[in-house]
Motif scaffolding. Structure first.
Motif, PDB file in Angstrom:
ATOM      1  N   ASP A  80       0.637  -0.475   0.111  1.00  0.00           N
ATOM      2  CA  ASP A  80       0.366   0.040   0.006  1.00  0.00           C
ATOM      3  C   ASP A  80       0.498   0.924   0.221  1.00  0.00           C
ATOM      4  O   ASP A  80       0.383   2.337  -0.698  1.00  0.00           O
ATOM      5  CB  ASP A  80      -1.024   0.344   1.166  1.00  0.00           C
ATOM      6  N   SER A  90      -2.400   3.330  -9.551  1.00  0.00           N
ATOM      7  CA  SER A  90      -3.843   3.273  -9.604  1.00  0.00           C
ATOM      8  C   SER A  90      -4.214   3.769  -7.875  1.00  0.00           C
ATOM      9  O   SER A  90      -3.109   1.771  -7.240  1.00  0.00           O
ATOM     10  CB  SER A  90      -3.970   2.362  -9.914  1.00  0.00           C
ATOM     11  N   ASN A  91      -4.459   4.285  -6.777  1.00  0.00           N
ATOM     12  CA  ASN A  91      -4.761   3.742  -5.968  1.00  0.00           C
ATOM     13  C   ASN A  91      -6.321   3.319  -4.975  1.00  0.00           C
ATOM     14  O   ASN A  91      -6.173   2.562  -4.107  1.00  0.00           O
ATOM     15  CB  ASN A  91      -4.882   5.417  -5.186  1.00  0.00           C
ATOM     16  N   ALA A  92      -6.344   2.832  -6.396  1.00  0.00           N
ATOM     17  CA  ALA A  92      -7.376   1.671  -5.435  1.00  0.00           C
ATOM     18  C   ALA A  92      -7.081   0.816  -5.032  1.00  0.00           C
ATOM     19  O   ALA A  92      -7.886   0.266  -3.966  1.00  0.00           O
ATOM     20  CB  ALA A  92      -8.730   1.251  -7.011  1.00  0.00           C
ATOM     21  N   LEU A  93      -5.783   0.076  -5.347  1.00  0.00           N
ATOM     22  CA  LEU A  93      -5.330  -0.913  -5.393  1.00  0.00           C
ATOM     23  C   LEU A  93      -5.136  -0.984  -3.876  1.00  0.00           C
ATOM     24  O   LEU A  93      -4.884  -2.412  -3.467  1.00  0.00           O
ATOM     25  CB  LEU A  93      -4.383  -1.442  -6.024  1.00  0.00           C
ATOM     26  N   ASN A  95      -7.488  -0.665  -1.670  1.00  0.00           N
ATOM     27  CA  ASN A  95      -8.317  -0.652  -0.948  1.00  0.00           C
ATOM     28  C   ASN A  95      -8.467  -3.013  -1.656  1.00  0.00           C
ATOM     29  O   ASN A  95      -9.985  -2.940  -1.302  1.00  0.00           O
ATOM     30  CB  ASN A  95      -9.739  -0.441  -0.807  1.00  0.00           C
ATOM     31  N   ILE A  96      -7.709  -3.327  -1.863  1.00  0.00           N
ATOM     32  CA  ILE A  96      -7.750  -4.427  -2.573  1.00  0.00           C
ATOM     33  C   ILE A  96      -8.435  -5.656  -1.566  1.00  0.00           C
ATOM     34  O   ILE A  96      -9.391  -6.265  -1.558  1.00  0.00           O
ATOM     35  CB  ILE A  96      -6.582  -5.143  -2.821  1.00  0.00           C
ATOM     36  N   MET A  99     -12.303  -5.357  -1.805  1.00  0.00           N
ATOM     37  CA  MET A  99     -12.807  -5.857  -2.656  1.00  0.00           C
ATOM     38  C   MET A  99     -12.981  -7.125  -2.736  1.00  0.00           C
ATOM     39  O   MET A  99     -12.813  -8.224  -2.406  1.00  0.00           O
ATOM     40  CB  MET A  99     -12.422  -5.261  -4.303  1.00  0.00           C
ATOM     41  N   GLN A 103     -14.722  -8.647  -8.270  1.00  0.00           N
ATOM     42  CA  GLN A 103     -13.957  -6.684  -8.789  1.00  0.00           C
ATOM     43  C   GLN A 103     -11.926  -7.008  -8.729  1.00  0.00           C
ATOM     44  O   GLN A 103     -11.425  -6.450  -9.773  1.00  0.00           O
ATOM     45  CB  GLN A 103     -13.440  -5.744  -7.384  1.00  0.00           C
ATOM     46  N   ILE A 107      -9.508  -5.887 -12.326  1.00  0.00           N
ATOM     47  CA  ILE A 107      -8.559  -5.398 -12.255  1.00  0.00           C
ATOM     48  C   ILE A 107      -7.514  -6.525 -12.117  1.00  0.00           C
ATOM     49  O   ILE A 107      -7.184  -5.908 -13.223  1.00  0.00           O
ATOM     50  CB  ILE A 107      -8.414  -4.828 -10.352  1.00  0.00           C
TER      51      ILE A 107
END
Length: 124
Positions: A80, A90-93, A95-96, A99, A103, A107
């Motif tokens: 992180d 991608s900052n979305a990762l 919070n993987i 998910m 999802q 990704i």
């Protein structure tokens, strides 16, 4: 108390994973096997090894899971931090872990497609 338990679990897994403890376990099993004729290969003699190995396996399984969970958490935190520090990532990762499987699969497909495009661009 929490920190003591974590530290103890870590130390125990390190010690139990050593070749010395493996050798000790082999010697104990050999000693138990050699004592068979002395005890007439009785039910009690068999119960000693069955019970002791079951208890040790159960306890070590829990310790290994505790240590593996901690290491996975530490690894996630490091990843992180790397994601946060890289421009364009991608900052979305970050919070993987929260998910759904769908999802995560999506990704993964996107990343694989991007990797193929990058490979094609470099070779072409």
């Amino acid at each position: 108390m929490d920190e003591f338990a974590r530290h103890a679990a870590h130390k125990i897994t390190l010690v139990v994973g050593s070749w010395q403890v493996f050798l000790l376990a082999l010697l104990l099993i050999a000693g138990w096997a050699l004592s068979g004729p002395i005890f007439g290969f009785s039910d009690t003699w068999q119960l000693v090894i069955n019970t002791s190995t079951t208890i040790v396996t159960f306890l070590l399984g829990i310790l290994i899971l505790l240590e593996a969970n901690r290491q996975a958490r530490e690894s996630k935190i490091v990843h992180d931090e790397l994601i946060e520090s890289i421009r364009g990532a991608s900052n979305a990762l970050v919070n993987i872990d929260k998910m759904s499987e769908e999802q995560i699969d999506s990704i993964e497909q996107q990343l694989r497609a991007r990797a193929r495009r990058d490979t094609d661009d470099q070779s072409g």
